[in-house]
Design a protein around this motif. Structure first.
Motif, short mmCIF file in Angstrom:
data_model
loop_
_atom_site.label_atom_id
_atom_site.label_comp_id
_atom_site.label_asym_id
_atom_site.label_seq_id
_atom_site.Cartn_x
_atom_site.Cartn_y
_atom_site.Cartn_z
N ALA A 1 0.58 -1.16 0.11
CA ALA A 1 0.18 -0.38 0.03
C ALA A 1 0.66 1.38 0.03
N LYS A 2 -0.15 2.28 -0.70
CA LYS A 2 1.10 3.79 -0.32
C LYS A 2 1.20 3.78 0.53
N GLN A 3 1.55 4.77 1.39
CA GLN A 3 2.35 5.36 2.35
C GLN A 3 1.69 6.63 2.41
N MET A 4 0.90 6.59 3.57
CA MET A 4 -0.03 8.26 3.92
C MET A 4 0.53 8.50 4.94
N ALA A 5 0.86 10.63 4.63
CA ALA A 5 1.04 11.17 5.58
C ALA A 5 0.00 11.92 6.18
N LEU A 6 0.23 12.27 7.11
CA LEU A 6 -0.44 12.38 8.03
C LEU A 6 0.49 14.32 8.71
N ALA A 7 -0.77 15.17 8.67
CA ALA A 7 0.41 16.48 9.29
C ALA A 7 -1.22 17.11 9.88
N GLY A 8 -0.65 17.23 11.42
CA GLY A 8 -1.98 17.89 12.92
C GLY A 8 -1.85 19.70 11.95
N PHE A 9 -2.80 20.34 11.66
CA PHE A 9 -3.53 21.40 11.27
C PHE A 9 -3.81 22.61 12.52
N MET A 10 -3.39 23.20 13.10
CA MET A 10 -3.66 24.13 14.02
C MET A 10 -3.42 25.79 14.12
N PHE B 1 1.35 10.57 13.69
CA PHE B 1 1.42 12.02 12.62
C PHE B 1 3.04 12.41 11.73
N ASP B 2 3.05 12.90 10.69
CA ASP B 2 3.75 13.41 10.18
C ASP B 2 4.60 14.45 11.20
N LEU B 3 3.84 15.18 11.14
CA LEU B 3 4.43 16.32 12.04
C LEU B 3 2.98 16.86 11.89
N GLY C 1 -4.97 9.01 -6.02
CA GLY C 1 -3.72 9.95 -7.08
C GLY C 1 -4.07 11.86 -6.64
N ALA C 2 -4.57 11.82 -5.73
CA ALA C 2 -5.11 12.94 -5.55
C ALA C 2 -4.99 14.05 -4.70
N CYS C 3 -4.06 12.91 -3.62
CA CYS C 3 -2.64 13.55 -2.70
C CYS C 3 -2.20 11.94 -2.31
N ASP C 4 -0.62 12.57 -1.73
CA ASP C 4 -0.51 12.56 -0.61
C ASP C 4 -0.64 11.88 0.63
N GLY C 5 -1.39 11.96 1.13
CA GLY C 5 -1.43 12.07 2.23
C GLY C 5 -2.79 13.62 2.93
N TYR C 6 -3.07 13.90 4.32
CA TYR C 6 -4.18 14.93 4.26
C TYR C 6 -3.58 15.45 6.37
N VAL C 7 -3.85 16.42 5.75
CA VAL C 7 -4.25 17.96 6.93
C VAL C 7 -5.56 17.70 7.66
N VAL C 8 -5.12 17.18 8.64
CA VAL C 8 -6.47 16.80 9.65
C VAL C 8 -6.16 18.47 10.18
N SER C 9 -8.01 18.98 10.17
CA SER C 9 -7.89 20.13 10.91
C SER C 9 -9.04 19.52 11.79
N PRO C 10 -8.76 20.10 12.95
CA PRO C 10 -10.05 20.23 14.02
C PRO C 10 -10.61 20.79 14.30
N ALA C 11 -12.31 20.10 14.14
CA ALA C 11 -13.37 20.99 15.01
C ALA C 11 -13.92 21.10 16.45
N TYR C 12 -12.94 20.03 17.08
CA TYR C 12 -12.67 20.30 18.96
C TYR C 12 -10.95 20.10 19.52
N LEU C 13 -11.40 20.41 20.33
CA LEU C 13 -9.93 19.94 20.50
C LEU C 13 -9.97 19.28 21.94
N PRO C 14 -8.93 18.40 22.01
CA PRO C 14 -8.21 18.08 21.35
C PRO C 14 -8.82 16.52 21.00
N GLY C 15 -10.31 16.75 20.73
CA GLY C 15 -11.33 15.08 20.86
C GLY C 15 -11.26 14.91 19.09
N THR C 16 -11.49 15.67 18.21
CA THR C 16 -10.38 15.24 17.39
C THR C 16 -9.68 14.54 16.49
#
Length: 439
Positions: free
Chosen positions: A2-11, A50-52, A387-402
């Motif tokens: 499987a492709k490796q998915m990059a993950l970032a947390g947005f703050m 997460f990566d970052l 092929g739409a992306c290499d991973g995701y920036v996860v943006s929270p709706a509430y913290l730290p719950g999301t």
């Protein structure tokens, strides 16, 4: 495999993020002035491999909406209150071991040595986990805070940014990897023959190096960028190693990534040297109905007026001059609307300003994924495989719950299916992301 998915947390280091409801949400613990708030968030993301974690930033409270800041302060607009993210990330460097730490600095209102020193220092104290989120800033309010009557014109900002990044890289590279000797017996700190005392003379900057900070563990901190305009894409294609994008439809995700790759190839860069991460805001429930309820309850807390204020601030244009029932296409056709804004509005759905304000307040157009952990994981996998992306920036709706819900429910599914690491295998952010080494 499987492709490796990059993950970032947005703050943001303020009361809201893309969601203007964050600080009001009953599931948000504590608030943006509490250092433990950030420590808990960073540790949660690290538990999710997460990566970052990176902090976007803005330098001033906008007054574009009705030429006033009053409602921004009263209601809690996106830029109404904000801490400088550098001390926060310095704190987090001591409370985490693996996750990357991204700092936003503007090329319009800082000087290259300021940025080079701050991020090189962060890279050293985090042992190679720093990233620079490069922005050019966005409105006249920021200009006036720094003593200028107006914000630089769009293309001029990017021309300055090109030279800015070029100079920062010279400063970071002014020490060769083995220039620091630290020979206690001979009393030799550094080898001067391996330190470049360069001189830079350009259109925007004159600088005499070198930097007084030795080469960083990563060789070069990771460069992040998020410009979506034509000139912004050109800039990102030249410099960025991570590009953060907001696209509400998969067709736009595909177009964006294909365009960036095409521009990279045209200037001799390998598209593998840049990870394109698209933003998502997950709402996870035991059932789809439960997840939709969580999403709707969140969105009801997001005041549409704040969305119009944020739209005005981000566009450097007063949208409050139009009634809320005005359709976006009519605003695009209005003589008062600048061409660059009209072009963006034509890409949106034919809805009213009030409806668009509600979307902006709830998510700044970040796609909201509501479903079970399995369905959210599958959506992320589908876009990645398409092929739409290499991973995701996860943006929270509430913290730290999301972030907690994502880490506890979605991450294990991605791991079982081979799309996400089950352990950190590299000491640096550059290693997490599979980017080329500079040492």
């Amino acid at each position: 495999m499987a492709k490796q998915m990059a993950l970032a947390g947005f703050m943001l280091s303020g009361p809201v993020v893309h969601s203007h409801a964050v600080w009001r949400h009953p599931q948000t613990h504590s608030h943006f002035l509490d250092p433990d708030y950030y420590i808990e968030i960073a540790k949660t993301l690290e538990e999710g491999y997460f990566d970052l974690l990176f902090f976007a930033d803005r330098l001033a409270v906008g007054d574009q909406a009705g030429q006033s800041r009053a409602r921004s302060f009263e209601l809690g607009a996106q830029d109404a209150a904000r801490l400088d993210p550098l001390p926060i990330l310095s704190l987090l460097a001591g409370h985490t071991k693996h996750i990357g730490l991204g700092l936003t600095r503007s090329t319009t209102y800082y000087q290259p040595p300021h940025v080079a020193r701050a991020i090189a220092s962060l890279d050293h104290i985090s042992r190679g986990r720093s990233a620079w989120n490069i922005v050019t800033s966005m409105n006249d309010s920021e200009a006036r805070l720094f003593g200028h009557a107006q914000h630089l014109a769009h293309d001029q900002r990017y021309a300055r940014a090109d030279e800015f990044v070029e100079l920062v890289l010279k400063l970071w590279n002014s020490w060769q990897p083995d220039a620091l000797v630290l020979d206690k017996v001979r009393g030799i700190l550094a080898d001067p023959s391996k330190i470049d005392a360069f001189k830079h003379s350009g259109t925007y900057f004159d600088c005499e190096g070198p930097l007084n900070i030795p080469r960083v563990p990563q060789g070069q901190p990771v460069l992040i960028q998020a410009g979506a305009s034509g000139r912004g894409r050109q800039f990102g294609s030249r410099w960025a190693e991570v590009i953060f994008s907001i696209n509400s439809r998969v067709e736009r995700m595909l177009e964006f990534r294909q365009d960036i790759h095409q521009q990279m190839r045209a200037i001799g860069r390998d598209p593998a040297d840049c990870k394109i991460l698209t933003a998502v805001m997950p709402f996870i429930g035991g059932t789809e109905a439960e997840a939709l309820k969580k999403r709707d309850e969140h969105n009801a807390l997001a005041n549409p007026e704040l969305g119009v204020i944020t739209l005005s601030t981000q566009s450097n244009f007063d949208f409050t001059q139009f009634p809320l029932d005005t359709r976006l296409l009519d605003i695009a056709r209005h003589s008062a609307t600048p061409d660059v804004i009209a072009q963006k509005l034509r890409l949106e759905r034919d809805i009213t300003l009030g409806e668009y304000g509600a979307i902006m307040a709830a998510s700044i157009r970040v796609p909201q994924l509501a479903g079970t952990a399995e369905s959210v994981a599958q959506q992320l996998i589908d876009w990645l495989e398409l092929g739409a992306c290499d991973g995701y920036v996860v943006s929270p709706a509430y913290l730290p719950g999301t972030f907690t819900e994502f880490t506890e429910s979605v991450v294990p599914i991605l791991q079982r299916r081979g799309y996400l690491r089950s352990a950190y295998e590299h000491p640096t952010l550059r290693g997490h992301l599979g980017l080329k080494s500079f040492n």
